[in-house]
Design a protein around this motif. Structure first.
Motif, PDB file in Angstrom:
ATOM      1  N   ARG A 279       0.861  -1.179   0.000  1.00  0.00           N
ATOM      2  CA  ARG A 279       0.000   0.000   0.000  1.00  0.00           C
ATOM      3  C   ARG A 279       0.897   1.228   0.000  1.00  0.00           C
ATOM      4  O   ARG A 279       1.745   1.379   0.883  1.00  0.00           O
ATOM      5  N   ASN A 281       1.506   5.592  -0.343  1.00  0.00           N
ATOM      6  CA  ASN A 281       0.879   6.854   0.087  1.00  0.00           C
ATOM      7  C   ASN A 281      -0.110   6.624   1.233  1.00  0.00           C
ATOM      8  O   ASN A 281      -1.216   7.174   1.246  1.00  0.00           O
ATOM      9  N   SER A 283      -0.477   7.633   4.175  1.00  0.00           N
ATOM     10  CA  SER A 283      -0.936   8.733   5.030  1.00  0.00           C
ATOM     11  C   SER A 283      -1.794   9.740   4.275  1.00  0.00           C
ATOM     12  O   SER A 283      -2.193  10.765   4.844  1.00  0.00           O
ATOM     13  N   LEU A 284      -2.104   9.443   3.011  1.00  0.00           N
ATOM     14  CA  LEU A 284      -2.862  10.373   2.172  1.00  0.00           C
ATOM     15  C   LEU A 284      -4.137   9.713   1.663  1.00  0.00           C
ATOM     16  O   LEU A 284      -4.226   8.484   1.564  1.00  0.00           O
ATOM     17  N   PRO A 285      -5.143  10.501   1.302  1.00  0.00           N
ATOM     18  CA  PRO A 285      -6.409   9.922   0.816  1.00  0.00           C
ATOM     19  C   PRO A 285      -6.282   9.243  -0.541  1.00  0.00           C
ATOM     20  O   PRO A 285      -7.160   8.467  -0.918  1.00  0.00           O
ATOM     21  N   ASN A 286      -5.224   9.556  -1.282  1.00  0.00           N
ATOM     22  CA  ASN A 286      -5.040   8.933  -2.592  1.00  0.00           C
ATOM     23  C   ASN A 286      -4.083   7.750  -2.521  1.00  0.00           C
ATOM     24  O   ASN A 286      -3.322   7.488  -3.452  1.00  0.00           O
ATOM     25  N   SER A 287      -4.115   7.003  -1.410  1.00  0.00           N
ATOM     26  CA  SER A 287      -3.283   5.812  -1.289  1.00  0.00           C
ATOM     27  C   SER A 287      -3.713   4.776  -2.331  1.00  0.00           C
ATOM     28  O   SER A 287      -4.857   4.773  -2.796  1.00  0.00           O
TER      29      SER A 287
END
Length: 298
Positions: A279, A281, A283-287
């Motif tokens: 997985r 990114n 820590s971001l919403p676009n992971s």
């Protein structure tokens, strides 16, 4: 979430009243929106049927009738299934609460993944308490052919945990659309042999499920399991006209991988190539999901 693929789960069961409700709840409690859950009971007389009936409205199909054992029941269950992603969960084992969502998301985003399993298999005790999680280095067809996924005491990388393994229907169909009933114990290993003929196995860091340790399970017959699995492995090797990598075997037999000054230099000779799902990114919403190809060795 509305576009997640249909997942078909089959639970074979026979006289498992002490455990089957926990198994059922570990699946249904995930509230996966596109689940096709099937239970095939072998004619239990211990109260299992009464438990199953309590959940009948949530099941795609269920029956309780004599069969020819666990693997016959699994085949019967999958014959009633239509899901794009498939798996079975025995009636004393359990999934982790996030398993179905994780598998569906990863396999939806990564079309090249035809089957996957966890790199961190878990376990449960008799009462359902978690016994912890182990760490697997990786999965490779070459390592499988070398026998490193047999549950031997002194040799092996690990095992492929059946409770955490999922696959696409297209792979199931290419592998013959059935699990062998020629083995009493190791038909799961035989299925993995068939899958490896067509596709790489991908590892994912997320724990997905766990094996329940309880005194009455057939899988405690480890010696008999290994004997059956070795027969399946010989069949696979013969079909591929396979022979082991001489240099890898030499390096490992001489333990050259244990010598610090030689380890890095010789690693390309004795390591295996694995593929894991990560997985990115986080820590971001676009992971998003991605695949890493890497080397590992026992």
């Amino acid at each position: 979430m509305s576009n997640l693929p249909k997942i078909s789960i089959v639970t074979p069961s026979f006289n498992q009243a002490e455990f089957i409700e926990a198994t059922i709840q570990s699946i249904l409690s995930q509230n996966y929106p596109n689940l096709e859950y099937i239970i095939i009971d072998g004619g239990s007389t211990d109260g299992s049927v009464e438990i199953i009936k309590q959940y009948a409205s949530y099941l795609h199909f269920w029956c309780s009738e004599p069969d020819r054992g666990q693997y016959d029941a699994i085949n019967k269950g999958f014959a009633h299934s239509t899901g794009e992603i498939m798996a079975w969960l025995n009636s004393d084992d359990m999934y982790c609460p996030w398993a179905l969502k994780t598998v569906a998301s990863a396999m939806s985003d990564l079309e090249q993944v035809e089957w996957l399993t966890t790199l961190n298999p878990g376990g449960w005790d008799w009462s359902g308490f978690c016994t912890g999680f182990k760490s697997i280095l990786g999965y490779s067809r070459e390592a499988f052919l070398d026998g490193y996924y047999l549950p031997r005491e002194k040799q092996g990388i690990a095992w492929i945990q059946q409770e955490s393994t999922f696959w696409r229907r297209s792979l199931w169909e290419r592998a013959g659309s059935r699990i062998s009933t020629d083995f009493d114990l190791a038909s799961d290993f035989d299925l993995w042999s068939s899958f490896f003929l067509y596709a790489d196995l991908y590892g994912i860091s997320s724990p997905l499920g766990g094996f329940r340790f309880q005194a009455n399970q057939k899988s405690r017959q480890k010696h008999n399991y290994v004997a059956e699995a070795e027969k399946s492995l010989v069949t696979m090797k013969n079909s591929l006209n396979w022979s082991p990598n001489f240099l890898r075997k030499l390096c490992l037999n001489l333990r050259l991988n244990r010598i610090p000054k030689l380890r890095t230099f010789l690693q390309p000779l004795y390591s295996y190539e694995g593929k894991r799902i990560l997985r990115k990114n986080i820590s971001l919403p676009n992971s998003f999901w991605d695949i890493e190809v890497y080397n590992f060795y026992q």
